[in-house]
Design an enzyme around this catalytic site. Structure first.
Site, mmCIF file in Angstrom:
data_model
loop_
_atom_site.group_PDB
_atom_site.id
_atom_site.type_symbol
_atom_site.label_atom_id
_atom_site.label_comp_id
_atom_site.label_asym_id
_atom_site.label_seq_id
_atom_site.Cartn_x
_atom_site.Cartn_y
_atom_site.Cartn_z
ATOM 1 N N ASP A 104 13.228 -13.617 12.578
ATOM 2 C CA ASP A 104 14.662 -13.346 12.703
ATOM 3 C C ASP A 104 15.459 -14.517 12.133
ATOM 4 O O ASP A 104 14.953 -15.640 12.062
ATOM 5 C CB ASP A 104 15.055 -13.177 14.178
ATOM 6 C CG ASP A 104 14.357 -11.983 14.806
ATOM 7 O OD1 ASP A 104 13.948 -11.075 14.070
ATOM 8 O OD2 ASP A 104 14.216 -11.993 16.042
HETATM 9 N N1 URA Z 1 9.664 -11.959 17.684
HETATM 10 C C1 URA Z 1 11.010 -11.980 17.688
HETATM 11 O O1 URA Z 1 11.649 -11.477 18.589
HETATM 12 N N2 URA Z 1 11.621 -12.588 16.658
HETATM 13 C C2 URA Z 1 10.962 -13.203 15.651
HETATM 14 O O2 URA Z 1 11.588 -13.758 14.756
HETATM 15 C C3 URA Z 1 9.564 -13.164 15.669
HETATM 16 C C4 URA Z 1 8.939 -12.523 16.696
#
Ligand code: URA
Length: 266
Positions: free
Chosen positions: A106
């Site tokens: 993310d």
């Molecule tokens: N899980 C999440 O919620 N976000 C990420 O970036 C990676 C794994």
């Protein structure tokens, strides 16, 4: 033998310049093929055996490249984006044009991201069938409990879109004064917002998330957010090994199932 490439294409694939800059260098006589100056951008190059130099420096087109990036918060896991800075913008040395990030973190997540042009390896690492471990460090609002460890261990029904496989949750620290926890979570799949959604399922909020490892590949502690380096040969072979190993295990597993079926049918 690998496919022959036009000289201008060969050089532009290495990322040292744009196709038009390269054509100018070739016409100016700055480019040599096996020691002899060539002035035609159409000249064919065998990437396996030919030596190309620009201004006397050898320029090699590696077939496959692998980088470890410590992704900082605030950049998107994409190859290009018209508004946001991408993880590929952070690979600041001359680079191949076909690089991509293996999976997504993310925008606000930090940590290990593999950048490569090795499609089959990326596919294997991301395949849900391979169950490659991913380890995350997270800070969580609230005090995580032993009961939550068990719920993660059993596999959570997160929402209609996600039933999470059993995962290993470890509590690293809890702080009663601030009402926060630090945890390490090992998951074997990588669905959209997986870690955040798993914590939401137990009414917790992730306030900081960082990926520490993916299979045998462990984030270098000395890489600061935004920094990257090439993988070593042993890291590359460990990744290739783990994906092949998982395949073998699956095949062995299927063979085992077959024997089981054979046994029961007699
Ligand atoms: N899980 C999440 O919620 N976000 C990420 O970036 C990676 C794994």
């Amino acid at each position: 033998m690998k496919q022959l490439l036009r000289l201008d294409r060969y050089l532009s694939e290495t990322g040292i310049g744009t196709r038009s800059e390269i054509k100018i260098w070739i016409r100016k006589g700055l480019v040599a093929l096996n020691g002899g100056v060539v002035k035609s951008p159409e000249t064919k190059v065998n990437p396996d055996t030919d030596e190309v130099t620009v201004n006397g420096s050898p320029i090699r087109l590696e077939a496959l490249e692998y980088y470890m990036l410590n992704k900082p918060a605030g950049v998107v896991s994409a190859t290009e984006d018209c508004r946001e800075k991408t993880v590929l913008d952070l690979i600041t040395q001359p680079k191949r044009k076909d690089l991509f990030p293996v999976g997504r973190l993310d925008k606000d997540t930090e940590g290990l991201l593999l950048i490569t042009n090795d499609g089959p390896l990326a596919h294997s690492l991301l395949s849900p069938k391979k169950h490659v471990d991913k380890v995350y460090y997270a800070r969580i609002d609230g005090l995580v409990t032993e009961q939550e460890i068990r719920r993660f261990e059993e596999g959570l029904v997160v929402d209609s879109g996600l039933t999470a496989l059993p995962a290993r949750l470890e509590i690293l620290k809890t702080n009663a004064d601030t009402g926060t926890s630090e945890i390490r979570l090992t998951i074997h799949e990588g669905k959209f917002h997986q870690v955040k959604r798993m914590f939401e399922a137990v009414d917790r909020k992730v306030t900081y998330l960082k990926r520490l490892s993916m299979g045998p590949l462990v984030l270098d502690e000395i890489l600061r957010p935004g920094e990257f380096r090439k993988l070593t040969e042993s890291e590359i072979s460990a990744l290739q090994h783990v994906t092949a190993e998982k395949e073998q295990t699956k095949e062995e597993h299927e063979k085992g199932d077959f024997h089981e079926r054979k046994k029961t049918s007699f």
